[in-house]
Design a protein around this motif. Sequence first.
Motif, PDB file in Angstrom:
ATOM      1  N   PRO A   1      -2.589  -4.393   7.249  1.00 18.82           N
ATOM      2  CA  PRO A   1      -3.213  -4.167   5.934  1.00 18.82           C
ATOM      3  C   PRO A   1      -3.633  -2.715   5.683  1.00 18.82           C
ATOM      4  CG  PRO A   1      -4.259  -6.008   7.083  1.00 18.82           C
ATOM      5  CD  PRO A   1      -3.280  -5.411   8.028  1.00 18.82           C
ATOM      6  N   GLU A   2      -3.878  -1.962   6.762  1.00 18.13           N
ATOM      7  CA  GLU A   2      -4.317  -0.576   6.581  1.00 18.13           C
ATOM      8  C   GLU A   2      -3.151   0.403   6.415  1.00 18.13           C
ATOM      9  OE1 GLU A   2      -7.586   0.551   6.197  1.00 18.13           O
ATOM     10  OE2 GLU A   2      -7.810  -1.605   6.011  1.00 18.13           O
ATOM     11  N   CYS A   3      -1.938  -0.044   6.694  1.00 15.74           N
ATOM     12  CA  CYS A   3      -0.785   0.872   6.626  1.00 15.74           C
ATOM     13  C   CYS A   3      -0.495   1.252   5.173  1.00 15.74           C
ATOM     14  CB  CYS A   3       0.451   0.207   7.243  1.00 15.74           C
ATOM     15  SG  CYS A   3       1.938   1.201   7.084  1.00 15.74           S
TER      16      CYS A   3
ATOM     17  N   TYR B   1      -4.292  -4.213  -2.659  1.00 18.77           N
ATOM     18  CA  TYR B   1      -2.892  -4.010  -2.239  1.00 18.77           C
ATOM     19  C   TYR B   1      -2.687  -4.361  -0.762  1.00 18.77           C
ATOM     20  CZ  TYR B   1      -1.908  -1.587  -6.657  1.00 18.77           C
ATOM     21  OH  TYR B   1      -1.733  -1.279  -7.979  1.00 18.77           O
ATOM     22  N   SER B   2      -3.746  -4.190   0.051  1.00 16.40           N
ATOM     23  CA  SER B   2      -3.597  -4.481   1.481  1.00 16.40           C
ATOM     24  C   SER B   2      -3.276  -5.962   1.710  1.00 16.40           C
ATOM     25  CB  SER B   2      -4.865  -4.083   2.240  1.00 16.40           C
ATOM     26  OG  SER B   2      -5.874  -5.044   2.057  1.00 16.40           O
ATOM     27  N   LEU B   3      -3.710  -6.806   0.772  1.00 19.34           N
ATOM     28  CA  LEU B   3      -3.430  -8.243   0.893  1.00 19.34           C
ATOM     29  C   LEU B   3      -1.930  -8.531   0.740  1.00 19.34           C
ATOM     30  CD1 LEU B   3      -6.368  -9.559  -1.349  1.00 19.34           C
ATOM     31  CD2 LEU B   3      -6.359  -9.314   1.126  1.00 19.34           C
TER      32      LEU B   3
ATOM     33  N   LEU C   1     -15.907  -0.412   9.363  1.00 20.76           N
ATOM     34  CA  LEU C   1     -16.238   0.010   7.994  1.00 20.76           C
ATOM     35  C   LEU C   1     -15.141  -0.336   6.987  1.00 20.76           C
ATOM     36  CD1 LEU C   1     -17.879   3.534   8.515  1.00 20.76           C
ATOM     37  CD2 LEU C   1     -18.997   1.461   7.741  1.00 20.76           C
ATOM     38  N   ARG C   2     -13.932  -0.587   7.486  1.00 24.85           N
ATOM     39  CA  ARG C   2     -12.825  -0.889   6.569  1.00 24.85           C
ATOM     40  C   ARG C   2     -13.070  -2.184   5.781  1.00 24.85           C
ATOM     41  NH1 ARG C   2      -8.278  -2.519  11.036  1.00 24.85           N
ATOM     42  NH2 ARG C   2      -8.406  -0.303  11.451  1.00 24.85           N
ATOM     43  N   TYR C   3     -13.949  -3.047   6.329  1.00 25.67           N
ATOM     44  CA  TYR C   3     -14.219  -4.316   5.632  1.00 25.67           C
ATOM     45  C   TYR C   3     -15.123  -4.131   4.417  1.00 25.67           C
ATOM     46  CZ  TYR C   3     -11.986  -6.207   9.736  1.00 25.67           C
ATOM     47  OH  TYR C   3     -11.069  -6.462  10.719  1.00 25.67           O
TER      48      TYR C   3
ATOM     49  N   ARG D   1       0.808  -1.233   0.000  1.00 25.34           N
ATOM     50  CA  ARG D   1       0.000   0.000   0.000  1.00 25.34           C
ATOM     51  C   ARG D   1       0.842   1.284   0.000  1.00 25.34           C
ATOM     52  NH1 ARG D   1      -5.548   0.063   3.218  1.00 25.34           N
ATOM     53  NH2 ARG D   1      -5.953   1.668   1.666  1.00 25.34           N
ATOM     54  N   PHE D   2       2.136   1.153  -0.234  1.00 25.57           N
ATOM     55  CA  PHE D   2       2.970   2.339  -0.502  1.00 25.57           C
ATOM     56  C   PHE D   2       2.369   3.092  -1.689  1.00 25.57           C
ATOM     57  CE2 PHE D   2       6.283   4.120  -3.231  1.00 25.57           C
ATOM     58  CZ  PHE D   2       6.954   4.971  -2.365  1.00 25.57           C
ATOM     59  N   ILE D   3       1.770   2.316  -2.604  1.00 29.91           N
ATOM     60  CA  ILE D   3       1.134   2.902  -3.788  1.00 29.91           C
ATOM     61  C   ILE D   3       0.018   3.866  -3.364  1.00 29.91           C
ATOM     62  CG2 ILE D   3      -0.308   2.312  -5.814  1.00 29.91           C
ATOM     63  CD1 ILE D   3       1.468  -0.366  -5.808  1.00 29.91           C
TER      64      ILE D   3
END
Lengths: 60, 314
Positions: free
Chosen positions: B266-268, B225-227, B132-134, B100-102
């Motif tokens: 995953p949220e970073c 991307y979080s995956l 809510l992130r899900y 998730r740098f992208i």
Amino acid sequence: MKKADGKFMSALCSRHSTLAFRLLLLALAVAFVILGALNGEALEVFKKAVRICLECIGIG
Amino acid sequence: MKSKQINTDKKRGKFRIKRGWIQAAATLLTNIHLPNFFKGVIYRGPVKHICVPGLNCYSCPAATGACPVGAYQAVVGSPKHRISFYILGLLTFFGVLAGRFICGFLCPFGWFQDLLHRIPTKKFSTRKVKALRYVKYVILFVVVGLLPVILTNPSGMGSPFFCKYICPQGVLEGGIPLSIANSGIRAALGPLFSLKAAILAAVVVLSILFYRPFCKWLCPLGAFYSLFNRVSMYRFHVDRDKCVNCGKCARVCGMDVDIRDNQVHPECIRCGECEKACPTSAISHSFRLFEKRADKAESPCAGAGCAGCHERDK
């Protein structure tokens, strides 16, 4: 069972398996791109991307 | 102590400006054909075979490449394909490199939300609505992956449901500029445009009040991307010998991540705010294929909560 889980996770965590997993994913990614391009998906993407997508901009 | 605080604040301020320039450059590279904004047409060259890494509508007049989410739906919505290996391959490649740098550095819509969040108003935390992130995973698997395949017209064509009913980027980058420059498009705007404009307006207002609401709750690209955050080559590290557990890293994180607990969360979005805020320089980042030998201070799994970590922490 718990002990087995712990061993499995520890093995997963090892730096060698991280490297192997990364390499595997990168190889898989390249293989997918080639397979997709040979399947005509890149052309499909191109055909969609060079026309204004009416649904995307709110017409439709 | 006070001078240390001023130093880290200065460091963060400088870094934020530098990051802003990187985001601006990435947005410009993703939308390089700027004169098309005045012509009211889109770029039709060969680079449109390739997807850009961030969320960027391919109907934006200046767009350099294809939008990965739109392109995926276009491929699986055609009668010939049920899954797009081409797009999955490209996104997996980007994901393994950067995760998730992208989102944090290269996505034009992420930058747009960052800019909105800088408008000086009262800011609210999203810690209490973490569930809510899900939603973004449901959007990824159901709206992007499944609906274009199962809901098809008699000729077997599926609609790009995410682009059509949810994505605010299409209106921002495509609908608004094209309708200004092209009278034909302006005349064709209807209720769908109103719906999408309302979604865009809601995202704009929420982005001023909350940090990156679209990235946290709705973006299917961020979900994908979080995956890969756990395996990506670009990642953060916490040196537990240097860490004094002051908690500043967790407090400055807009994505509600505590990097001390999990460096591959995953949220970073790897924005680097925590790294610059750390008063003891315990947080660092690296980009490498092969992880260095882990020492006592840092676990090889980046503290993601594996059994090995628990054993060590006992």
